[in-house]
Design an enzyme around this catalytic site. Sequence first.
Site, short mmCIF file in Angstrom:
data_model
loop_
_atom_site.label_atom_id
_atom_site.label_comp_id
_atom_site.label_asym_id
_atom_site.label_seq_id
_atom_site.Cartn_x
_atom_site.Cartn_y
_atom_site.Cartn_z
N ASP A 186 55.36 25.33 16.85
CA ASP A 186 55.95 26.62 15.50
C ASP A 186 57.20 26.32 16.94
O ASP A 186 56.38 26.61 18.48
CB ASP A 186 55.03 27.52 15.02
CG ASP A 186 56.34 28.24 14.35
OD1 ASP A 186 57.28 27.73 13.93
OD2 ASP A 186 55.40 29.51 13.33
N ASP B 152 59.02 28.29 4.47
CA ASP B 152 58.67 29.80 4.85
C ASP B 152 58.31 29.60 2.97
O ASP B 152 57.31 30.87 3.05
CB ASP B 152 58.99 30.66 5.66
CG ASP B 152 58.23 30.23 7.07
OD1 ASP B 152 56.86 29.61 7.55
OD2 ASP B 152 58.50 31.04 8.43
#
Length: 735
Positions: free
Chosen positions: A466, A536
């Site tokens: 990430d 997301d």
Amino acid sequence: MKHINIFLSALLGLSTPAIVKAEIVDISTPNTSLILDAEKGGSLRLLHYGNKMASSDIATLKEAGAIDRNAYPVYGILPQGEAAMSVTHADGNMTTDVEVTGIDTTTAPDGAKVTTISMRDKVYPFNLNVNYRTYPAEDVIETWVDVTNNEKGTVRLNRFMSGYLPVRYGDVWLSQLYGSWANEGKLSQTPLNHGVRMIKNKDGVRNSHTSHAEIMLSLDGKPQENTGRTIGAALEYSGNYKLFIDTDDSNYHHFFAGINEENSAYNLKKGESFVTPPLALTYSEEGLSGVSRNFHRWGRNHRLHNGNKERRILLNSWEGVYFDIDEAGMAGMMKDIADMGGELFVMDDGWFGDKYPRDNDSTSLGDWVVDTDKLPNGIQGLIETAKSNGIKFGIWIEPEMTNTVSELYEKHPEYIIKAAKRPATQGRGGTQLVLDLANPKVQDIVFTVVDTLMRKYPEIDYIKWDANAPIMDHGSQYLTADNQSHLYIDYHQGFETVLNRIRKAHPDVTIQACASGGGRANWGVLPWFDEFWTSDNNDALQRIYMQWGTSYFFPAIAMGSHISASPNHQTFRRIPVKFRADVAMSGRLGLELQPKNMTDEEKAIVKNAIADYKKIRPIVQFGDIYRLVSPYDGKGVASMMYITPEKDDAVFYWWKTETFMNQQLPRVVMAGLDPDKTYTVTELNRIDNEPLSFEGKSFTGRYLMSNGLEIPLTHKVDYHKNTDYASRILRLTAK
Ligand code: GLA
């Protein structure tokens, strides 16, 4: 060289050497051609990019009115037009004027041809090479530039684009992706008008939330999915970019693409070289989907890490438990995903930190040691649990970052990105900082995070990498004062160096590029990553729009697509699990929820979906895409399909995007099938009490591509199970 000479002699044969001055360079793939005139002592001219040229047409290109423009315009002499490169020479001269000095063609082991046109400034020992690499099987041509400073002092590169393409003025439409966090990959299609259209990124770390470094240009008016001459362009870069199209008073739309030069002037010391990232170009006469198919094949075969290896079906813990990681919880999720037929469990954020446990997003990045209060048996314990469930184990890291509250930052405050004399701006959680990858010591640290994990736990199958912050201050504590403008570029060069080391040591582990959701969907990172996290936002309805756009440039195998909970955690929309599964199954299928909160019926539907996905996985992950009805056209339905290259097996997706009583939806006509083959239809993920009327029936490809099938608007289910959602997945198998 031989190839070039053939054309030269053909030309010389047609006319006398005194008249013909051109040195034609033919850079062709089976269905496309890029034609240059690279006469020594002259400027490099682009004559054609597009359809495959017959040699007789190449010979008369100039007479027909070829483009005949500088293939890589440099700044200084007649400076009114846009330039691809601008340079301040060691003595302060701001003009560059190059001439061709040589042409070199080499053949790579995979059959690809690399053509380099060498140029040199007429006055300064400043060398500029324009390179082209062909990918014959995919009709892709890459172009990039390298420059070398042989002057007495430092040369400053003010602009250094990867490539330039003039496109004949006309009813040309631009397709591009735009968006935001949790709304990535949205499609915009607009005609090119006079003036400049610019697509840019300045985040520093992530580059695909708000815009994308890939475009398509439809040359025959409003873009069509399966017809029309279409150019595709993808800048292969993970950092700041600038793509722009200048439609001026010439007969051309001038397209430029490269690293965003703003605040990034690059100093080249004597003897140093600079290489731009490649710009991949493709051309298709089968519309937008044709360009997508070329990019997808090229990506899988040459760019995407392990692009020809099937991806596992996974459960990710993030939306299931967020930071509430503990051993029993992880074990429960592993059992549940194994019971539903899944193959991999990925433990997301929240597992690490010793002095500072990671209980929320304000601490611990950089301290990649397991939190034994949460996980007494450590990572090995989790791997053993995964093994006992017959699945693989994966883990989340964010190695480019730290928090002010971390042991790493306490020990090494000099490793963060920060402007001199000013406090560092802090990001996520109020404390997040970006590590300075321009610094080789930081590169070592980031490499070591992955290397240590993989050496200690070689059975880790998957890493979610990430990156949740932009470069927040322009300042490197490592770079010298006169090279501060190198920060954005050196960060990504450092990132590449680390990734090269990681892949050399650990070629097999699957690595996902996540960056606050879909911040790293670009062809710059995918040589080291197996996939990217698309967004997301897991809302199935919004995903149809985002995945539609993303599919323009990226294949399904690379596009993480998860079934999430209802109500959805981002939009709070309630969507039945059948629809959620039908959308997720058009990408790399996964789950992102807490299975223990699912009903038995939901679990049964997902179990069935996973079993069905395993059957179609090779078609989805390696097949050719044909987009049929766009959700952006507002017709109430979206539809697309994947088909094997042999055209013997296909999957058709149909999702209703809105619901009104007695509404009329278009009947979807299929594409890409073999007209002469007969296909048997089987519905996947069926929830209806009765099979569809065409279940098990056979139809010719010709019929399906002219008429399609009449899809019922609703599902035939028990009354209390009716919802406002409807979707279908059909498998079409040729006899
Ligand atoms: C980012 C990612 C999410 C999740 C969180 C964890 O937002 O995009 O998927 O991993 O970080 O903090």
